[in-house]
Motif scaffolding. Structure first.
Motif, short mmCIF file in Angstrom:
data_model
loop_
_atom_site.label_atom_id
_atom_site.label_comp_id
_atom_site.label_asym_id
_atom_site.label_seq_id
_atom_site.Cartn_x
_atom_site.Cartn_y
_atom_site.Cartn_z
N ARG A 194 8.27 -1.42 -35.75
CA ARG A 194 8.50 -0.05 -35.25
C ARG A 194 9.88 0.09 -34.59
NH1 ARG A 194 5.33 3.78 -37.44
NH2 ARG A 194 3.13 3.20 -37.43
N PHE A 195 10.53 -1.08 -34.29
CA PHE A 195 11.84 -1.03 -33.62
C PHE A 195 12.90 -1.57 -34.58
CE2 PHE A 195 10.23 0.23 -29.56
CZ PHE A 195 8.98 -0.36 -29.44
N PRO A 196 13.54 -0.70 -35.35
CA PRO A 196 14.51 -1.15 -36.36
C PRO A 196 15.72 -1.87 -35.78
CG PRO A 196 14.52 1.26 -36.16
CD PRO A 196 13.36 0.77 -35.36
N ALA A 197 16.01 -1.63 -34.46
CA ALA A 197 17.11 -2.35 -33.80
C ALA A 197 16.56 -3.40 -32.85
CB ALA A 197 17.98 -1.35 -33.03
N ARG A 198 15.28 -3.78 -33.00
CA ARG A 198 14.54 -4.64 -32.10
C ARG A 198 14.43 -3.97 -30.73
NH1 ARG A 198 17.13 -10.31 -31.99
NH2 ARG A 198 19.05 -9.08 -32.00
N VAL A 199 13.91 -4.66 -29.72
CA VAL A 199 13.66 -3.99 -28.43
C VAL A 199 13.54 -5.02 -27.32
CG1 VAL A 199 11.11 -4.01 -28.57
CG2 VAL A 199 12.31 -2.12 -27.35
N ASN A 200 13.87 -4.62 -26.10
CA ASN A 200 13.63 -5.42 -24.89
C ASN A 200 12.20 -5.16 -24.43
OD1 ASN A 200 16.54 -6.41 -24.19
ND2 ASN A 200 16.78 -4.21 -24.58
N ALA A 201 11.42 -6.19 -24.16
CA ALA A 201 10.00 -6.02 -23.82
C ALA A 201 9.79 -6.31 -22.33
CB ALA A 201 9.14 -6.97 -24.66
N GLY A 202 9.39 -5.23 -21.60
CA GLY A 202 9.18 -5.35 -20.15
C GLY A 202 7.70 -5.46 -19.81
N PHE A 203 7.37 -6.32 -18.84
CA PHE A 203 5.99 -6.50 -18.38
C PHE A 203 5.95 -6.10 -16.91
CE2 PHE A 203 4.35 -8.72 -22.13
CZ PHE A 203 5.54 -9.07 -22.76
N LEU A 204 5.32 -4.96 -16.63
CA LEU A 204 5.41 -4.30 -15.33
C LEU A 204 4.10 -4.39 -14.56
CD1 LEU A 204 6.71 -2.32 -13.26
CD2 LEU A 204 5.99 -0.44 -14.77
N GLN A 205 4.18 -4.94 -13.33
CA GLN A 205 3.03 -4.96 -12.42
C GLN A 205 3.32 -4.01 -11.27
OE1 GLN A 205 2.31 -8.84 -10.71
NE2 GLN A 205 0.99 -8.03 -9.10
N VAL A 206 2.50 -3.00 -11.10
CA VAL A 206 2.69 -2.04 -10.00
C VAL A 206 1.99 -2.60 -8.75
CG1 VAL A 206 2.22 0.31 -9.18
CG2 VAL A 206 2.84 -0.08 -11.59
N VAL A 207 2.77 -2.87 -7.70
CA VAL A 207 2.21 -3.39 -6.44
C VAL A 207 1.77 -2.21 -5.57
CG1 VAL A 207 2.73 -4.72 -4.35
CG2 VAL A 207 3.65 -5.46 -6.59
N ASP A 208 2.69 -1.26 -5.38
CA ASP A 208 2.34 0.03 -4.76
C ASP A 208 3.36 1.04 -5.27
OD1 ASP A 208 3.66 -1.26 -1.67
OD2 ASP A 208 4.70 0.01 -3.13
N ARG A 209 3.36 2.27 -4.71
CA ARG A 209 4.18 3.33 -5.34
C ARG A 209 5.68 3.13 -5.15
NH1 ARG A 209 1.72 7.51 -7.51
NH2 ARG A 209 3.62 8.77 -7.37
N SER A 210 6.07 2.12 -4.35
CA SER A 210 7.52 1.87 -4.21
C SER A 210 7.88 0.40 -4.37
CB SER A 210 8.01 2.37 -2.84
OG SER A 210 7.27 1.72 -1.82
#
Ligand SMILES: N[C@H](CCC[C@H](N)C(=O)O)C(=O)O
Length: 291
Positions: A194-210
């Motif tokens: 789906r990413f013809p130019a490839r992509v950076n893959a981020g793994f996000l953990q939300v600790v709190d709203r900031s």
């Protein structure tokens, strides 16, 4: 070819910085790859090149190559090191410094506390401009996918929020970054069709709203200790998903980046990133004529 370089790092994302303000070095893709190689070369996540201003209102051109030797559109941690470099080398006394990157212009400001603030410009959500290939989808599905998150089929169904910070990002929510399958799923997402130019893959953990924690498997480099554009993409995704306030501290393995985005109905506000930039050492090396 004998060259001088400066080794720098921003939140542990490390760089070889080259000065082409007095003439181009003419390095090949293989030579960029050699410079980045941690065993046979100098070792870095990316190679940053300083080039003269390309036109009025701009102080420099900022060129980025990944460890695989490929030139890319943007590097956020590198932008902070870029302004530290040009100021420390006396190449300019301006602050902020305005630089040209592939996708536009950046304003880089050295703060009194030694940290650097970069106006990263606005995010892009239009799938075709990320780029994310959705031509085979019927318009209704495609429209829905514009609303996030998108379903990607790797060896299982994963949900990612896709956007561009000048470079492409896919952000996935996880419960705990320490146990997230970064090494397994990172390459599958990076190289997903789906990413013809490839992509950076981020793994996000939300600790709190900031406060969030983030790991990024970077396109063309692999997992890095921090990814500046990845931190911007993750916070933008979190804000649009209603999970975050408009200023967030992003804890990465290499340090903390502060990302601010005053989102509105147009989603076109610039993203501001603040963080460290450090010179590690100066060096010189004979770059072989590799191909
Ligand atoms: N791997 C990225 C380039 C470097 C981004 C990262 N080091 C940052 O600080 O933004 C890409 O292929 O788009």
């Amino acid at each position: 070819m004998h060259i001088r370089f400066t080794k720098m790092q921003g939140a542990g994302n490390d760089f070889v910085v080259l000065d082409e303000t007095r003439g181009a070095l003419g390095l090949s893709k293989a030579q960029y790859r050699w410079l980045a190689d941690r065993h046979f070369g100098v070792g870095a996540d990316q190679i940053l090149t300083v080039r003269p201003s390309p036109g009025p209102g701009l102080d420099f051109e900022y060129i980025i190559h990944n460890a695989d030797g490929g030139e890319v559109e943007h590097c956020g941690n590198g932008a902070r090191c870029f302004v530290r470099y040009v100021r420390d080398k006396g190449l300019t006394d301006r602050n902020p410094v305005r630089v040209k990157v592939q996708q536009g212009e950046l304003s880089l400001r050295l703060n009194d506390d030694g940290r650097v603030t970069v106006d990263m410009g606005p995010p892009t959500f239009e799938l075709g401009r990320i780029p994310f290939n959705s031509q085979d989808l019927d318009p209704q599905t495609r429209g829905a996918w514009e609303q996030w998150p998108l379903q990607l089929t790797t060896d299982r169904q994963v949900l990612v929020s896709v956007l561009s910070m000048g470079n492409p990002h896919a952000v996935m929510l996880v419960d705990d970054v320490d146990t997230a399958p970064v090494r397994e799923w990172g390459p599958q997402i990076e190289n997903h069709p789906r990413f013809p130019a490839r992509v950076n893959a981020g793994f996000l953990q939300v600790v709190d709203r900031s406060h969030v924690r983030l790991r990024v498997f970077e396109r063309g480099t692999g997992e890095t200790l921090a990814c500046g554009t990845g931190a911007c993409a993750a916070v933008v995704a979190g804000i649009r998903l209603g999970l975050l306030d408009n200023e967030v501290d992003v804890q990465t393995h290499g340090g903390v980046l502060t990302i601010a985005w005053q989102d509105d109905a147009t989603h076109t506000a610039p993203v501001l990133m603040t963080g460290p930039a450090t010179t590690v050492f100066e060096g010189e090396v004979d770059v072989p004529d590799v191909d």
